[in-house]
Write an enzyme that holds these catalytic residues in place. Structure first.
Site, PDB file in Angstrom:
ATOM      1  N   ALA A   1      14.416  -8.649   2.564  1.00 51.89           N
ATOM      2  CA  ALA A   1      13.955  -7.467   2.482  1.00 51.89           C
ATOM      3  C   ALA A   1      12.134  -7.938   2.937  1.00 51.89           C
ATOM      4  CB  ALA A   1      13.723  -6.628   1.211  1.00 51.89           C
ATOM      5  N   CYS A   2      11.418  -6.884   3.472  1.00 48.27           N
ATOM      6  CA  CYS A   2      10.097  -6.785   3.713  1.00 48.27           C
ATOM      7  C   CYS A   2       9.465  -7.475   2.746  1.00 48.27           C
ATOM      8  CB  CYS A   2       9.744  -5.404   4.061  1.00 48.27           C
ATOM      9  SG  CYS A   2       7.916  -5.454   4.326  1.00 48.27           S
ATOM     10  N   PRO A   3       8.493  -8.365   2.810  1.00 46.26           N
ATOM     11  CA  PRO A   3       7.977  -8.706   4.041  1.00 46.26           C
ATOM     12  C   PRO A   3       8.609  -9.991   4.515  1.00 46.26           C
ATOM     13  CG  PRO A   3       6.600  -9.695   2.253  1.00 46.26           C
ATOM     14  CD  PRO A   3       7.480  -9.080   1.616  1.00 46.26           C
TER      15      PRO A   3
ATOM     16  N   ASP B   1      17.286  -5.988   7.435  1.00 52.33           N
ATOM     17  CA  ASP B   1      16.175  -4.836   7.062  1.00 52.33           C
ATOM     18  C   ASP B   1      15.823  -3.752   8.305  1.00 52.33           C
ATOM     19  OD1 ASP B   1      14.144  -3.409   5.790  1.00 52.33           O
ATOM     20  OD2 ASP B   1      12.839  -5.187   5.603  1.00 52.33           O
TER      21      ASP B   1
ATOM     22  N   ARG C   1       5.312  -1.687   0.669  1.00 51.62           N
ATOM     23  CA  ARG C   1       5.884  -1.939  -0.539  1.00 51.62           C
ATOM     24  C   ARG C   1       5.232  -3.181  -0.996  1.00 51.62           C
ATOM     25  NH1 ARG C   1      10.167  -5.406  -2.695  1.00 51.62           N
ATOM     26  NH2 ARG C   1      10.253  -6.825  -0.862  1.00 51.62           N
TER      27      ARG C   1
END
Length: 197
Positions: free
Chosen positions: A15-17, A42, A152
């Site tokens: 997932a980000c980042p 993602d 996020r």
């Protein structure tokens, strides 16, 4: 037609980042002119990779989708083309936003996460413009107000802050802790309102 690449980076399941973090690291091993394929699951990685390529000077070639996997293609630029990859200098911590909200200050909170992330919890009053749509929707944001950009983790908001500064926005701050560490008030969009009685 298959796309010839010099390197393949597996960022699936991250997932980000993390897809961007891994791409930055992998790009150091790539020679100028070579093409890297970044595989990610993602969905937000599409906007992230495009924005990072633009801010770093590397060439974003395009993306394809195979089932759940997005394949992003980037060409490493030569030294003359590359830009120094540095973080947006104007940052704030989450606590400063909470204080401004408590004081009722007239500020813009710009949430650049994907719509699904925004739906399940966002700062009250935050404007939702996903990073991938920001360039086309900047006219929706007042240049006269203080703008706090949130995502996020502070990674997408860093890219968004740089984009906005390039377009003439002056009073921008990147919220570096992001929603992952947000302890202030949260709003959720209620999807049950469409139900018929």
């Amino acid at each position: 037609m298959s796309i010839k690449t010099d390197h393949v980076l597996d960022a699936k399941g991250l997932a980000c980042p993390m897809p961007i973090v891994k791409t930055k690291k992998a790009m150091k091993e790539v020679m100028p002119g070579q093409v890297i394929e970044v595989q990610a699951t993602d969905k937000g990685s599409l906007a992230d990779i495009q924005a990072w390529a633009k801010s770093s000077g590397h060439q974003y070639l395009g993306s394809t989708e195979e089932g759940e996997v997005l394949k992003h293609y980037l060409r490493k630029s030569g030294d003359a083309e590359a830009k120094e990859d540095k973080n947006f200098p104007h940052t704030v911590q989450n606590e400063e936003i909470i204080q401004k909200l408590d004081a009722g200050e007239d500020v813009v909170i710009l949430d650049v996460r994907e719509p699904a992330e925004y739906t399940f919890g966002h700062i009250p009053g935050a404007v939702s413009i996903p990073l991938g749509e920001l360039e086309d929707r900047m006219d929706e944001i007042s240049k006269d107000k203080e703008i706090y950009v949130v995502c996020r983790t502070g990674s997408r908001s860093d890219l968004a802050s740089k984009q906005m500064e390039e377009k003439g926005f002056k009073n921008i701050k990147n919220v570096v802790q992001g929603m992952v560490e947000w302890s202030g008030p949260l709003e959720r969009i209620n999807n049950n309102s469409n139900r018929r009685n």
